[in-house]
Design a protein around this motif. Structure first.
Motif, short mmCIF file in Angstrom:
data_model
loop_
_atom_site.label_atom_id
_atom_site.label_comp_id
_atom_site.label_asym_id
_atom_site.label_seq_id
_atom_site.Cartn_x
_atom_site.Cartn_y
_atom_site.Cartn_z
N ARG A 129 5.57 3.57 -6.09
CA ARG A 129 6.67 3.29 -7.03
C ARG A 129 7.98 3.08 -6.28
O ARG A 129 8.76 2.19 -6.62
N GLN A 130 8.21 3.88 -5.24
CA GLN A 130 9.44 3.72 -4.47
C GLN A 130 9.46 2.38 -3.74
O GLN A 130 10.49 1.73 -3.66
N ALA A 131 8.31 1.96 -3.24
CA ALA A 131 8.22 0.66 -2.57
C ALA A 131 8.56 -0.47 -3.53
O ALA A 131 9.27 -1.41 -3.16
N LEU A 132 8.08 -0.37 -4.77
CA LEU A 132 8.41 -1.39 -5.77
C LEU A 132 9.91 -1.41 -6.05
O LEU A 132 10.51 -2.49 -6.14
N THR A 133 10.49 -0.26 -6.17
CA THR A 133 11.93 -0.17 -6.42
C THR A 133 12.71 -0.77 -5.25
O THR A 133 13.61 -1.57 -5.45
N ASP A 134 12.34 -0.37 -4.04
CA ASP A 134 13.05 -0.84 -2.85
C ASP A 134 12.93 -2.36 -2.68
O ASP A 134 13.87 -3.02 -2.27
N ALA A 135 11.74 -2.89 -3.01
CA ALA A 135 11.50 -4.33 -2.87
C ALA A 135 12.04 -5.12 -4.06
O ALA A 135 12.01 -6.35 -4.05
N ARG A 136 12.46 -4.41 -5.10
CA ARG A 136 12.97 -5.04 -6.32
C ARG A 136 11.96 -6.00 -6.94
O ARG A 136 12.29 -7.12 -7.33
N ILE A 137 10.73 -5.52 -7.01
CA ILE A 137 9.65 -6.29 -7.63
C ILE A 137 9.26 -5.57 -8.91
O ILE A 137 9.02 -4.36 -8.91
N SER A 138 9.20 -6.31 -10.00
CA SER A 138 8.87 -5.69 -11.29
C SER A 138 7.37 -5.42 -11.38
O SER A 138 6.55 -6.08 -10.74
N GLN A 139 7.03 -4.46 -12.21
CA GLN A 139 5.62 -4.18 -12.47
C GLN A 139 4.95 -5.39 -13.09
O GLN A 139 3.78 -5.67 -12.79
N ALA A 140 5.67 -6.12 -13.92
CA ALA A 140 5.10 -7.31 -14.55
C ALA A 140 4.72 -8.35 -13.50
O ALA A 140 3.66 -8.97 -13.58
N LEU A 184 2.49 -6.71 -1.58
CA LEU A 184 3.47 -7.53 -2.30
C LEU A 184 4.90 -7.07 -2.01
O LEU A 184 5.85 -7.82 -2.19
N CYS A 185 5.04 -5.83 -1.56
CA CYS A 185 6.36 -5.28 -1.20
C CYS A 185 6.67 -5.51 0.27
O CYS A 185 7.69 -5.01 0.77
N GLY A 186 5.78 -6.21 0.97
CA GLY A 186 6.01 -6.46 2.39
C GLY A 186 5.65 -5.27 3.26
O GLY A 186 6.15 -5.13 4.38
N MET A 187 4.79 -4.41 2.75
CA MET A 187 4.40 -3.20 3.49
C MET A 187 2.88 -3.18 3.66
O MET A 187 2.17 -3.93 3.00
N ASN A 188 2.42 -2.32 4.56
CA ASN A 188 0.98 -2.11 4.66
C ASN A 188 0.68 -0.63 4.53
O ASN A 188 1.56 0.21 4.71
N LEU A 189 -0.54 -0.34 4.17
CA LEU A 189 -0.97 1.03 3.96
C LEU A 189 -1.68 1.51 5.21
O LEU A 189 -2.61 0.86 5.69
#
Length: 78
Positions: free
Chosen positions: A15-26, A60-65
């Protein structure tokens, strides 16, 4: 956050990665081909967030796991 179970910690980080990347859940749901409702459920714990889904979302957030292991620390005598 270390007090949380591993699956909850993963959800928080995603969730933090989505917020930081400013990518919506939609947008994530659209790109990954999943409903927004199911994605929301995965991110809130109402559905299981697998490592595969987490990896896709983070990508999608430009990160890897990355997953690592470490031995338990010996418990101190009381």
């Amino acid at each position: 956050m270390t007090d949380l179970p591993a699956d909850d910690r993963l959800r928080v980080l995603v969730r933090q990665a989505l917020t930081d990347a400013r990518i919506s859940q939609a947008e994530v749901a659209r790109q990954l081909g999943v409903s927004t409702k199911h994605l929301s459920h995965m991110l809130t714990g109402r559905a299981h967030l697998t490592l595969t889904w987490a990896e896709g979302i983070l990508g999608l957030c430009g990160m890897n796991l990355q997953i690592s292991t470490q031995a338990d620390q010996p418990k101190e005598a009381a």
